[in-house]
Design an enzyme around this catalytic site. Structure first.
Site, PDB file in Angstrom:
ATOM      1  N   ASP A 229      -6.431   9.835   7.573  1.00 37.46           N
ATOM      2  CA  ASP A 229      -4.991   9.849   7.905  1.00 37.46           C
ATOM      3  C   ASP A 229      -4.204   8.957   6.950  1.00 37.46           C
ATOM      4  OD1 ASP A 229      -5.171  11.553  10.166  1.00 37.46           O
ATOM      5  OD2 ASP A 229      -5.805   9.870  11.415  1.00 37.46           O
ATOM      6  N   SER A 230      -4.899   8.121   6.219  1.00 40.29           N
ATOM      7  CA  SER A 230      -4.268   7.205   5.268  1.00 40.29           C
ATOM      8  C   SER A 230      -3.264   7.907   4.371  1.00 40.29           C
ATOM      9  CB  SER A 230      -5.323   6.582   4.351  1.00 40.29           C
ATOM     10  OG  SER A 230      -5.854   5.443   4.926  1.00 40.29           O
TER      11      SER A 230
ATOM     12  N   ASP B 218       0.840  -1.205   0.000  1.00 37.22           N
ATOM     13  CA  ASP B 218       0.000   0.000   0.000  1.00 37.22           C
ATOM     14  C   ASP B 218       0.873   1.252   0.000  1.00 37.22           C
ATOM     15  OD1 ASP B 218      -2.212   1.587  -0.020  1.00 37.22           O
ATOM     16  OD2 ASP B 218      -2.862   1.119   2.033  1.00 37.22           O
TER      17      ASP B 218
HETATM   18  C1  4AZ Z   1      -8.677   5.074   6.859  1.00 33.60           C
HETATM   19  O1  4AZ Z   1      -9.759   4.668   6.468  1.00 33.60           O
HETATM   20  C2  4AZ Z   1      -8.100   4.450   8.074  1.00 33.60           C
HETATM   21  N1  4AZ Z   1      -7.167   2.874  12.712  1.00 33.60           N
HETATM   22  C3  4AZ Z   1      -6.810   4.775   8.464  1.00 33.60           C
HETATM   23  C4  4AZ Z   1      -6.273   4.215   9.592  1.00 33.60           C
HETATM   24  C5  4AZ Z   1      -6.998   3.320  10.334  1.00 33.60           C
HETATM   25  C6  4AZ Z   1      -8.292   2.982   9.963  1.00 33.60           C
HETATM   26  C7  4AZ Z   1      -8.838   3.555   8.826  1.00 33.60           C
HETATM   27  C8  4AZ Z   1      -6.383   2.717  11.551  1.00 33.60           C
HETATM   28  O2  4AZ Z   1      -8.067   5.956   6.282  1.00 33.60           O
END
Ligand code: 4AZ
Length: 269
Positions: A215-216, A125
């Site tokens: 936050d991804s 990823d």
């Molecule tokens: C998101 O969907 C996502 N708790 C990013 C991090 C986490 C869950 C979802 C981790 O971007």
């Protein structure tokens, strides 16, 4: 449902909602003078606001993801944040600010995207975005070249939700999360985890501190022996946010850093 599908859906939904959410927040907070300090609260999840200039390599992407500047014109983000590879002028990258509404924000367009070769929703990823113009005099983030940094406490940053299902944030947040070993992470996620390509972090017993939707693509990082920041992870997925027993899952940067550096080097020139 497969977690990959869940995460992809989420990031797209977040992308669509971002402008509105941030606009709403500013509208509701705009009655007084321009807010120099963030509203009180415990966001990314469980962490305080970041100071202006604290994480100069941190960027926000217009589809509702985070990213890190690893060259003055290349951003590292998550593969699930982008649509594929090729010329792409559709992404706006916001750099140089903790407040997304700061008039000093540097906004540049993407020129090209490289999604990790072989990405199919499980592992791998990562993606690179080349910018149409470089960010001037920016301090870039270095990648972990091997797994020697895959332990200890990590810093996570982002403009994502402050709680599960919560709003995207106007001000950058930060938090610290401890490394979670593969055995413990497999206990949480079984075969959904791709060991060797993913690294986990969080307070497994108590939860409460985590990355969340939006936050991804942002970096997870720590200091090296010289005190310099080194990126060990890319925010990828997790079951919910900050739940006990469900640590955050991050792309293991050291597994891909050689490939990423090579691709970034080609892209940057
Ligand atoms: C998101 O969907 C996502 N708790 C990013 C991090 C986490 C869950 C979802 C981790 O971007």
């Amino acid at each position: 449902m497969k977690r990959s599908a869940r995460c992809i859906k989420r990031s797209i939904a977040v992308g669509a909602a971002v402008a509105a959410a941030v606009a709403l927040q500013s509208a509701s907070g705009a009655s007084a003078a321009p807010a120099p300090t963030p509203p009180p609260g415990q966001q990314i999840i469980g962490g305080p606001p970041a100071a202006q200039g604290e994480f100069p390599f941190m960027v926000r992407l217009s589809m509702g993801c985070g990213g890190s500047l690893i060259r003055d014109n290349v951003v590292l983000t998550a593969a699930h944040c982008v649509d594929g590879s090729g010329p792409n002028t559709s992404i706006t990258v916001t750099a140089g600010v903790v407040d997304l509404q700061d008039p000093k924000a540097v906004k540049v367009k993407s020129a090209e995207v490289l999604q990790a070769p072989g990405y199919n929703g499980k592992g791998k990823d990562w993606a690179l975005i080349r910018l149409a113009t470089p960010i001037k005099d920016v301090e870039t983030l270095h990648l972990a070249e091997d797994d020697s940094f895959d332990h200890g406490k990590f810093t996570i940053t982002g403009w994502g939700a402050d709680k599960e299902g919560g709003a995207q944030q106007r001000f950058l947040r930060k938090a610290k999360v401890p490394f979670v070993n593969t055995t413990a992470c497999q206990l949480a996620y079984g075969s959904e985890l791709t060991p060797g390509e993913e690294i986990c972090a969080g307070f497994v017993a108590e939860g409460g501190v985590d990355t969340c939707q939006g936050d991804s693509g942002g970096p997870m990082f720590r200091r090296d022996e010289d005190g310099d920041w080194v990126q060990v992870g890319i925010t990828s997925w997790g079951e919910g946010c900050a739940r006990p027993g469900k640590p955050g899952v991050y792309t293991k940067v050291s597994a891909f850093s050689a490939q990423i550096e090579k691709a970034a080097g080609k892209m940057a020139r």
